[in-house]
Scaffold this motif. Structure first.
Motif, PDB file in Angstrom:
ATOM      1  N   LYS A 160     -22.102  27.350 -40.188  1.00  0.00           N
ATOM      2  CA  LYS A 160     -22.534  28.539 -40.047  1.00  0.00           C
ATOM      3  C   LYS A 160     -23.937  28.402 -39.434  1.00  0.00           C
ATOM      4  O   LYS A 160     -24.852  27.418 -39.892  1.00  0.00           O
ATOM      5  N   SER A 161     -24.451  29.451 -38.597  1.00  0.00           N
ATOM      6  CA  SER A 161     -25.820  29.399 -38.406  1.00  0.00           C
ATOM      7  C   SER A 161     -26.404  30.649 -38.479  1.00  0.00           C
ATOM      8  O   SER A 161     -25.797  31.697 -37.495  1.00  0.00           O
ATOM      9  N   ASP A 173     -23.510  33.173 -38.276  1.00  0.00           N
ATOM     10  CA  ASP A 173     -22.518  32.790 -37.091  1.00  0.00           C
ATOM     11  C   ASP A 173     -21.748  31.669 -37.085  1.00  0.00           C
ATOM     12  O   ASP A 173     -22.459  30.644 -37.220  1.00  0.00           O
ATOM     13  N   VAL A 178     -19.855  28.757 -35.646  1.00  0.00           N
ATOM     14  CA  VAL A 178     -20.114  27.904 -34.586  1.00  0.00           C
ATOM     15  C   VAL A 178     -19.078  26.801 -34.640  1.00  0.00           C
ATOM     16  O   VAL A 178     -19.176  25.980 -35.596  1.00  0.00           O
ATOM     17  N   VAL A 197     -19.840  26.329 -29.913  1.00  0.00           N
ATOM     18  CA  VAL A 197     -19.755  27.570 -29.491  1.00  0.00           C
ATOM     19  C   VAL A 197     -19.759  28.606 -30.564  1.00  0.00           C
ATOM     20  O   VAL A 197     -19.161  28.283 -31.626  1.00  0.00           O
ATOM     21  N   ALA A 198     -20.806  29.534 -30.437  1.00  0.00           N
ATOM     22  CA  ALA A 198     -20.505  30.802 -31.510  1.00  0.00           C
ATOM     23  C   ALA A 198     -19.399  31.470 -31.232  1.00  0.00           C
ATOM     24  O   ALA A 198     -19.140  32.064 -30.043  1.00  0.00           O
ATOM     25  N   ASP A 214     -19.955  34.718 -29.387  1.00  0.00           N
ATOM     26  CA  ASP A 214     -19.981  34.458 -27.738  1.00  0.00           C
ATOM     27  C   ASP A 214     -18.591  34.386 -27.329  1.00  0.00           C
ATOM     28  O   ASP A 214     -18.341  34.931 -26.235  1.00  0.00           O
ATOM     29  N   GLY A 237     -20.526  22.966 -26.795  1.00  0.00           N
ATOM     30  CA  GLY A 237     -21.145  24.095 -26.099  1.00  0.00           C
ATOM     31  C   GLY A 237     -20.431  24.860 -25.125  1.00  0.00           C
ATOM     32  O   GLY A 237     -20.954  25.924 -24.550  1.00  0.00           O
TER      33      GLY A 237
END
Length: 465
Positions: free
Chosen positions: A40-41, A44, A46, A50-51, A54, A443
């Protein structure tokens, strides 16, 4: 006493099943349940750099998200831990062309159980000599194609298959390596539908009845069949090596009997797969190194006791490689608190998928976890049930989980551990379109299985215009 409608209707009901603990922070991930790159960021989720916010913006939801680095690492862990074995990836768990390429690059073998799975392997240019072909009802055309393609071994499952394959090899003038699948009479501690070594089921030849010995004898009498050895698989989602120990003892006893009575030393043996993964905090899977140590010791001990040489061994992990490497991301559509007896309130969270993309909860009574995937919440946790959008009361994705109390429509929700059998068992129920599989790494997100379209759905409908 348990109420027939579930624990929440029973007098003095707890806030969830006994294994489910209310978290101090419902935003936190339980690392055991997720792929290795997931984190988690600022709320979000991830995965693979990659989130999910997105990913959904670019590819919509629902979507299966496959962590390539995690998949490869798990494949490599089995390869290295079982370095003296042939490690077959069980394609039935999840298969696509790109995954077959990863399997080849990581040095694994491949197990298929249908003409379609073989087609995927051939499309990926996988070395057919490293393919094993399973199935309890392989047709004449399927067997013929397998032989003509040059598959390394066919796992025979019935006397009819022995006759079919013998006739094909005689016609083609070739020799096909085979194994005989046996049932060891072991009651694996798993769901009835995925326990595959007890006597009352469709797979294999019974050791107890003598059918297994007779099958080996018939194979040895067929000029076009080369007998590699015995194959045993006791089930799926298994955590305890005790079942493997009992099965190995019985299968090796048959192995020794063949050597003594038929004067044939079979060079190989397959111990199957079925290694469990963690879907929730109640699960405690073994790592590959531990499994390798325990299973190797079991075989060594039994071979010494029987006075036979140790056969070359193989295993077939599928779920244990791809299961934790994939999660499914959904968009929440509705949130509905429902008051139950005894003052208990359950929050029903409806998502834009369901039993068409994950039938396991309905089919096997499987348990899953989940988390909000695109924001952090400071709300206190509430007991939730994540359900799908299909016209079935049993359309449940996550039976019991604590989510933040302010969970709301348009939130993203992610379910870990969906790599095994979710996409493989996915359907078009209610004419739903099956989700894509998005591989993520460093990513970058790329589609490896595209989302179905209405054109796909109507393509087989001969009345469509």
């Amino acid at each position: 006493m348990t109420h027939e409608a579930g624990w929440a209707h029973a007098p003095g009901a707890l806030r969830g099943p006994s294994w489910l603990r209310e978290p101090a922070d419902p935003n936190d991930l339980v690392p055991l349940l997720w792929s290795s790159t997931a984190h988690k960021s600022d709320g979000d989720l991830v995965v693979g750099g990659v989130a999910m916010r997105d990913l959904v913006a670019n590819h919509q939801s629902p979507a299966y998200v496959l962590d390539e680095a995690d998949f490869r690492a798990r494949a490599a862990a089995f390869r290295d831990a079982f370095s003296d074995y042939d490690v077959f990836y069980a394609g039935k768990a999840f298969l696509c062309t790109e995954v077959v390429r990863w399997i080849a690059q990581e040095g694994l073998w491949l197990d298929v159980c249908s003409d379609g799975e073989l087609s995927v392997a051939l499309r990926a240019d996988f070395d057919t000599a490293r393919i094993g072909y399973h199935g309890n009802n392989k047709t004449e055309s399927e067997l013929r194609r397998a032989v003509e393609a040059g598959v390394g071994r066919v796992v025979l499952d019935s006397f009819v298959e022995i006759e079919r394959l013998a006739a094909i090899t005689a016609e083609l003038g070739v020799t096909q390596s085979v194994m005989v699948r046996v049932t060891a009479g072991v009651e694996a501690h798993t769901h009835e539908y995925i326990a595959t070594a007890h006597e009352d089921q469709k797979f294999g030849f019974s050791i107890t009845s003598g059918d297994a010995f007779d099958a080996v004898r018939r194979v040895l009498a067929a000029p076009g069949l080369e007998m590699l050895g015995l194959h045993s698989h006791i089930g799926s989602q298994i955590f305890d090596s005790a079942g493997f120990e009992v099965a190995a003892r019985r299968v090796l006893a048959l192995h020794a009997r063949v050597s003594d009575e038929l004067a044939v030393a079979m060079p190989e043996m397959d111990l199957g797969g079925g290694f469990g993964i963690a879907y929730t905090t109640q699960d405690d899977p073994s790592d590959p190194a531990q499994l390798a140590t325990e299973m190797t010791k079991i075989v060594e001990h039994e071979c010494r006791a029987l006075g036979v040489a140790e056969p070359h061994l193989s295993i077939e992990p599928g779920r244990a490689i791809v299961g934790p490497a994939m999660c499914t991301v959904y968009t929440i559509g509705t949130v509905k608190p429902v008051a139950l007896d005894g003052g208990v309130v359950r929050t029903y969270v409806s998502v834009d998928g369901g039993m068409s993309d994950n039938i396991r909860t309905a089919l096997y009574d499987a348990d899953y976890s989940c988390t909000l995937a695109a924001r952090r919440s400071d709300a206190a946790p509430v007991l939730a049930r994540v359900v799908g959008k299909h016209c079935e009361a049993g359309d449940i994705v996550v039976r019991d989980e604590f989510l933040p109390g302010d969970v709301a429509p348009d939130d993203l929700l992610a379910v870990p551990g969906t790599g095994a059998y979710c996409r493989s068992l996915a359907s078009n129920y209610n004419h739903a379109l099956r989700p894509p599989v998005i591989a993520v790494r460093d990513g970058v997100a790329r589609v490896v299985v595209r989302r179905e379209t209405e054109d796909d759905l109507l393509a087989t409908d001969v009345g469509a215009k």
